[in-house]
Design a protein around this motif. Structure first.
Motif, PDB file in Angstrom:
ATOM      1  N   ILE A   1      35.421  26.062  34.325  1.00  0.00           N
ATOM      2  CA  ILE A   1      35.020  26.924  35.448  1.00  0.00           C
ATOM      3  C   ILE A   1      35.860  26.589  36.688  1.00  0.00           C
ATOM      4  N   LEU A   2      36.021  25.298  36.960  1.00  0.00           N
ATOM      5  CA  LEU A   2      36.799  24.883  38.141  1.00  0.00           C
ATOM      6  C   LEU A   2      38.250  25.354  38.039  1.00  0.00           C
ATOM      7  N   ALA A   3      38.773  25.405  36.809  1.00  0.00           N
ATOM      8  CA  ALA A   3      40.178  25.795  36.603  1.00  0.00           C
ATOM      9  C   ALA A   3      40.430  27.252  36.984  1.00  0.00           C
ATOM     10  N   THR A   4      39.358  28.053  37.113  1.00  0.00           N
ATOM     11  CA  THR A   4      39.547  29.453  37.507  1.00  0.00           C
ATOM     12  C   THR A   4      39.650  29.593  39.035  1.00  0.00           C
ATOM     13  N   LEU A   5      39.411  28.506  39.754  1.00  0.00           N
ATOM     14  CA  LEU A   5      39.465  28.556  41.223  1.00  0.00           C
ATOM     15  C   LEU A   5      40.874  28.240  41.717  1.00  0.00           C
ATOM     16  N   PRO A   6      41.219  28.650  42.950  1.00  0.00           N
ATOM     17  CA  PRO A   6      42.513  28.255  43.516  1.00  0.00           C
ATOM     18  C   PRO A   6      42.637  26.721  43.551  1.00  0.00           C
ATOM     19  N   ALA A   7      43.871  26.239  43.535  1.00  0.00           N
ATOM     20  CA  ALA A   7      44.152  24.800  43.423  1.00  0.00           C
ATOM     21  C   ALA A   7      43.328  23.947  44.396  1.00  0.00           C
ATOM     22  N   ALA A   8      43.182  24.413  45.617  1.00  0.00           N
ATOM     23  CA  ALA A   8      42.516  23.608  46.643  1.00  0.00           C
ATOM     24  C   ALA A   8      41.088  23.216  46.253  1.00  0.00           C
TER      25      ALA A   8
ATOM     26  N   PHE B   1      30.861  35.253  42.732  1.00  0.00           N
ATOM     27  CA  PHE B   1      32.330  35.307  42.699  1.00  0.00           C
ATOM     28  C   PHE B   1      32.733  36.551  41.899  1.00  0.00           C
ATOM     29  N   GLY B   2      33.537  37.408  42.520  1.00  0.00           N
ATOM     30  CA  GLY B   2      33.947  38.633  41.845  1.00  0.00           C
ATOM     31  C   GLY B   2      33.004  39.800  42.101  1.00  0.00           C
ATOM     32  N   ARG B   3      31.997  39.576  42.906  1.00  0.00           N
ATOM     33  CA  ARG B   3      31.014  40.623  43.190  1.00  0.00           C
ATOM     34  C   ARG B   3      31.331  41.274  44.539  1.00  0.00           C
ATOM     35  N   GLN B   4      31.116  42.566  44.584  1.00  0.00           N
ATOM     36  CA  GLN B   4      31.270  43.307  45.834  1.00  0.00           C
ATOM     37  C   GLN B   4      30.219  42.810  46.841  1.00  0.00           C
ATOM     38  N   ALA B   5      30.649  42.519  48.073  1.00  0.00           N
ATOM     39  CA  ALA B   5      29.701  42.062  49.098  1.00  0.00           C
ATOM     40  C   ALA B   5      28.650  43.135  49.354  1.00  0.00           C
ATOM     41  N   GLY B   6      27.432  42.683  49.576  1.00  0.00           N
ATOM     42  CA  GLY B   6      26.353  43.605  49.949  1.00  0.00           C
ATOM     43  C   GLY B   6      25.920  44.543  48.839  1.00  0.00           C
ATOM     44  N   SER B   7      26.044  44.107  47.593  1.00  0.00           N
ATOM     45  CA  SER B   7      25.815  45.039  46.490  1.00  0.00           C
ATOM     46  C   SER B   7      24.612  44.706  45.603  1.00  0.00           C
TER      47      SER B   7
ATOM     48  N   ALA C   1      36.778  32.646  46.327  1.00  0.00           N
ATOM     49  CA  ALA C   1      36.605  31.331  46.953  1.00  0.00           C
ATOM     50  C   ALA C   1      37.028  31.348  48.423  1.00  0.00           C
ATOM     51  N   ASP C   2      38.194  31.926  48.723  1.00  0.00           N
ATOM     52  CA  ASP C   2      38.680  31.884  50.106  1.00  0.00           C
ATOM     53  C   ASP C   2      37.831  32.757  51.036  1.00  0.00           C
TER      54      ASP C   2
ATOM     55  N   ALA D   1      31.026  23.763  44.033  1.00  0.00           N
ATOM     56  CA  ALA D   1      29.693  23.559  43.452  1.00  0.00           C
ATOM     57  C   ALA D   1      28.965  24.893  43.291  1.00  0.00           C
ATOM     58  N   LEU D   2      29.174  25.812  44.236  1.00  0.00           N
ATOM     59  CA  LEU D   2      28.544  27.143  44.153  1.00  0.00           C
ATOM     60  C   LEU D   2      29.090  27.904  42.942  1.00  0.00           C
ATOM     61  N   LYS D   3      30.398  27.799  42.731  1.00  0.00           N
ATOM     62  CA  LYS D   3      31.017  28.466  41.578  1.00  0.00           C
ATOM     63  C   LYS D   3      30.395  27.951  40.273  1.00  0.00           C
ATOM     64  N   VAL D   4      30.285  26.622  40.169  1.00  0.00           N
ATOM     65  CA  VAL D   4      29.738  26.028  38.946  1.00  0.00           C
ATOM     66  C   VAL D   4      28.277  26.457  38.765  1.00  0.00           C
ATOM     67  N   ALA D   5      27.528  26.510  39.862  1.00  0.00           N
ATOM     68  CA  ALA D   5      26.091  26.815  39.770  1.00  0.00           C
ATOM     69  C   ALA D   5      25.807  28.290  39.486  1.00  0.00           C
ATOM     70  N   THR D   6      26.794  29.160  39.714  1.00  0.00           N
ATOM     71  CA  THR D   6      26.512  30.606  39.607  1.00  0.00           C
ATOM     72  C   THR D   6      27.337  31.283  38.519  1.00  0.00           C
TER      73      THR D   6
END
Ligand code: HEC
Length: 152
Positions: A38-45, A83-89, A108-109, A144-149
């Motif tokens: 899961i972490l590997a799908t995030l930007p390097a930072a 992550f990947g979801r349209q805001a406010g949807s 993430a950014d 941590a949010l990415k991993v949890a969701t």
């Protein structure tokens, strides 16, 4: 009159100090394979974030958000799959007009910008959270949010 510490009092004070100092934290276990993927799908930072620190700061968000799949919205919308979801949807959630108009897909950014100062990204937002100042804390939290969701 000058007070003199007896050697007994000095020993007692030293014992108190020892008792109050924190034990050294054990190093966190390395993330399991599913978490690493899961972490590997995030930007390097974000890939080497401190998940323990992130998880402890996530408690701030959990005051208003549920994270598990299918959980009911609380004061804020459910964040499963954010992550990947349209805001406010999220169907049925009463977003602010600013959030409805935001027109971004969360990544993430963008989440990083959002939690830096929500009111700067969405003036008039209903998320009454002032923002997280430390860039490191934000990176740890977003990982941590990415991993949890995200499903493993
Ligand atoms: C005091 C309650 C509260 C806290 C604390 C809080 N939120 Fe929110 N959050 C909300 C509300 C309410 C909204 C809806 C905002 C709007 O409509 O303007 C929201 C919206 C969001 C959204 C947009 C979701 C979507 O469906 O587009 C994200 C992402 C989010 N919050 C993440 C976080 C994170 C991460 C934290 C912790 C750093 C956090 N929130 C802390 C109440 C809160």
């Amino acid at each position: 009159m000058r007070a003199r510490l007896s050697s007994g009092a000095v020993v007692f004070a030293a014992m108190l100090l020892t008792a109050c100092s924190k034990p050294t934290a054990l190093p966190a276990p390395p993330p399991d394979a599913g978490t690493k993927a899961i972490l590997a799908t995030l930007p390097a930072a974000y890939q080497n974030a401190d998940l323990e620190n992130g998880q402890s700061n996530l408690a701030l968000c959990k005051a208003c958000h549920t994270l598990n799949q299918g959980a009911q919205a609380a004061a804020g919308p459910n964040l499963w799959g954010v992550f990947g979801r349209q805001a406010g949807s999220q169907p049925g959630f009463d977003y602010s007009d600013g959030m409805k108009r935001l027109n971004v897909v969360w990544d993430a950014d963008r989440l990083n910008t959002w939690i830096t100062r929500p009111s700067a990204m969405v003036p008039g937002t209903r998320m009454s959270y002032i923002g997280m100042e430390s860039a490191k804390d934000r990176i740890d939290l977003i990982a941590a949010l990415k991993v949890a969701t995200t499903a493993k």
